[in-house]
Design a protein around this motif. Sequence first.
Motif, PDB file in Angstrom:
ATOM      1  N   GLN A   2      -6.030  -1.731  -4.709  1.00  0.00           N
ATOM      2  CA  GLN A   2      -6.800  -2.927  -4.394  1.00  0.00           C
ATOM      3  C   GLN A   2      -5.880  -3.929  -3.701  1.00  0.00           C
ATOM      4  O   GLN A   2      -4.904  -4.407  -4.276  1.00  0.00           O
ATOM      5  N   THR A   3      -6.231  -4.269  -2.472  1.00  0.00           N
ATOM      6  CA  THR A   3      -5.406  -5.214  -1.722  1.00  0.00           C
ATOM      7  C   THR A   3      -5.454  -6.617  -2.324  1.00  0.00           C
ATOM      8  O   THR A   3      -4.517  -7.400  -2.178  1.00  0.00           O
ATOM      9  N   HIS A   4      -6.531  -6.930  -3.035  1.00  0.00           N
ATOM     10  CA  HIS A   4      -6.635  -8.283  -3.583  1.00  0.00           C
ATOM     11  C   HIS A   4      -5.581  -8.541  -4.651  1.00  0.00           C
ATOM     12  O   HIS A   4      -5.416  -9.668  -5.111  1.00  0.00           O
ATOM     13  N   ARG A   5      -4.847  -7.505  -5.082  1.00  0.00           N
ATOM     14  CA  ARG A   5      -3.781  -7.726  -6.048  1.00  0.00           C
ATOM     15  C   ARG A   5      -2.656  -8.580  -5.473  1.00  0.00           C
ATOM     16  O   ARG A   5      -1.822  -9.077  -6.218  1.00  0.00           O
ATOM     17  N   LYS A  48       0.828  -1.207   0.000  1.00  0.00           N
ATOM     18  CA  LYS A  48       0.000   0.000   0.000  1.00  0.00           C
ATOM     19  C   LYS A  48       0.863   1.258   0.000  1.00  0.00           C
ATOM     20  O   LYS A  48       0.594   2.211  -0.737  1.00  0.00           O
ATOM     21  N   LEU A  49       1.904   1.262   0.826  1.00  0.00           N
ATOM     22  CA  LEU A  49       2.780   2.427   0.891  1.00  0.00           C
ATOM     23  C   LEU A  49       3.461   2.670  -0.455  1.00  0.00           C
ATOM     24  O   LEU A  49       3.551   3.817  -0.927  1.00  0.00           O
ATOM     25  N   GLY A  50       3.955   1.610  -1.087  1.00  0.00           N
ATOM     26  CA  GLY A  50       4.617   1.759  -2.376  1.00  0.00           C
ATOM     27  C   GLY A  50       3.689   2.294  -3.449  1.00  0.00           C
ATOM     28  O   GLY A  50       4.081   3.148  -4.255  1.00  0.00           O
ATOM     29  N   ASN A  51       2.460   1.810  -3.467  1.00  0.00           N
ATOM     30  CA  ASN A  51       1.498   2.308  -4.448  1.00  0.00           C
ATOM     31  C   ASN A  51       1.173   3.777  -4.227  1.00  0.00           C
ATOM     32  O   ASN A  51       1.054   4.544  -5.185  1.00  0.00           O
ATOM     33  N   PRO A  88       3.803 -10.052 -11.970  1.00  0.00           N
ATOM     34  CA  PRO A  88       4.774  -9.968 -10.869  1.00  0.00           C
ATOM     35  C   PRO A  88       5.351  -8.571 -10.670  1.00  0.00           C
ATOM     36  O   PRO A  88       5.576  -8.147  -9.544  1.00  0.00           O
ATOM     37  N   TRP A  89       5.603  -7.855 -11.771  1.00  0.00           N
ATOM     38  CA  TRP A  89       6.230  -6.544 -11.642  1.00  0.00           C
ATOM     39  C   TRP A  89       5.299  -5.539 -10.981  1.00  0.00           C
ATOM     40  O   TRP A  89       5.750  -4.691 -10.214  1.00  0.00           O
ATOM     41  N   GLU A  90       3.999  -5.615 -11.244  1.00  0.00           N
ATOM     42  CA  GLU A  90       3.044  -4.684 -10.653  1.00  0.00           C
ATOM     43  C   GLU A  90       2.892  -4.893  -9.152  1.00  0.00           C
ATOM     44  O   GLU A  90       2.392  -4.010  -8.457  1.00  0.00           O
ATOM     45  N   VAL A  91       3.292  -6.053  -8.677  1.00  0.00           N
ATOM     46  CA  VAL A  91       3.267  -6.320  -7.239  1.00  0.00           C
ATOM     47  C   VAL A  91       4.635  -6.051  -6.618  1.00  0.00           C
ATOM     48  O   VAL A  91       4.748  -5.442  -5.549  1.00  0.00           O
ATOM     49  N   PRO A 123       5.842  -1.906  -6.256  1.00  0.00           N
ATOM     50  CA  PRO A 123       5.345  -1.145  -5.093  1.00  0.00           C
ATOM     51  C   PRO A 123       5.892  -1.676  -3.772  1.00  0.00           C
ATOM     52  O   PRO A 123       6.209  -0.898  -2.868  1.00  0.00           O
ATOM     53  N   MET A 124       6.023  -3.008  -3.650  1.00  0.00           N
ATOM     54  CA  MET A 124       6.550  -3.577  -2.400  1.00  0.00           C
ATOM     55  C   MET A 124       8.011  -3.200  -2.208  1.00  0.00           C
ATOM     56  O   MET A 124       8.449  -2.922  -1.082  1.00  0.00           O
ATOM     57  N   ALA A 125       8.782  -3.173  -3.305  1.00  0.00           N
ATOM     58  CA  ALA A 125      10.188  -2.786  -3.199  1.00  0.00           C
ATOM     59  C   ALA A 125      10.319  -1.327  -2.793  1.00  0.00           C
ATOM     60  O   ALA A 125      11.139  -0.974  -1.932  1.00  0.00           O
ATOM     61  N   VAL A 126       9.497  -0.463  -3.396  1.00  0.00           N
ATOM     62  CA  VAL A 126       9.544   0.963  -3.047  1.00  0.00           C
ATOM     63  C   VAL A 126       9.139   1.168  -1.583  1.00  0.00           C
ATOM     64  O   VAL A 126       9.819   1.890  -0.827  1.00  0.00           O
TER      65      VAL A 126
END
Length: 208
Positions: free
Chosen positions: A117-120, A103-106, A130-133, A136-139
Amino acid sequence: MFRRREKRPIGIRVREAVWPSIGWRRWFDYFKHRVGRLPGTPYAIAAGFAFGAAVSFTPFMGLHIAVGAGLAYLFRASMLAAVVGTVVGNPWTFPFIWVGIFKLGNLLLGVSAEELQTHRLSFGYLLEHPWEVFLPMAVGGVVLFAPVWAAFYFPLRRAIAGYQHRRFLRRQRKQMEQEGALAPHRGRLKPAENAARHPRVPFRRKDS
């Protein structure tokens, strides 16, 4: 230090990692003493543990131990403490960590709350996009790295310094008690033993 003499089956080890048989309270007490007895200065132990904990907030699964130990080596912290610190990322905390950094990365990437959307984070969506998930998690994980490190480092350094000081005082007091218990027996030595331990030096007169 953390190894058992006899390795337990993998099933028991997984079960213990999810739910310790000794109970959470005793497990935390055991873990606290283990961390306090790690070799190193309060800085080395606290910084190493903080690196392991902070790396757990990144999506680099399978690399947490290697990255944490590498950062500890670069900053002259305890690599063993860094390995221990990765326990912050576990089956109980990972779901909250992943959702939080996602959420923070997005939000940092400009994704609006309506589009978020958390269901992603579902396994199927992860395989398809995979890249769209991951991005944001890496950021989110990189942004949280420094705050998480500081949140663990400063209280841990103070706690470990106090633990080591109290442990030193206990060992010193125990040593003094042992020496005090042996003191009465030292005066009961036989004359021959006293003469052997404390030989007399003959007095010589100087020639005038």
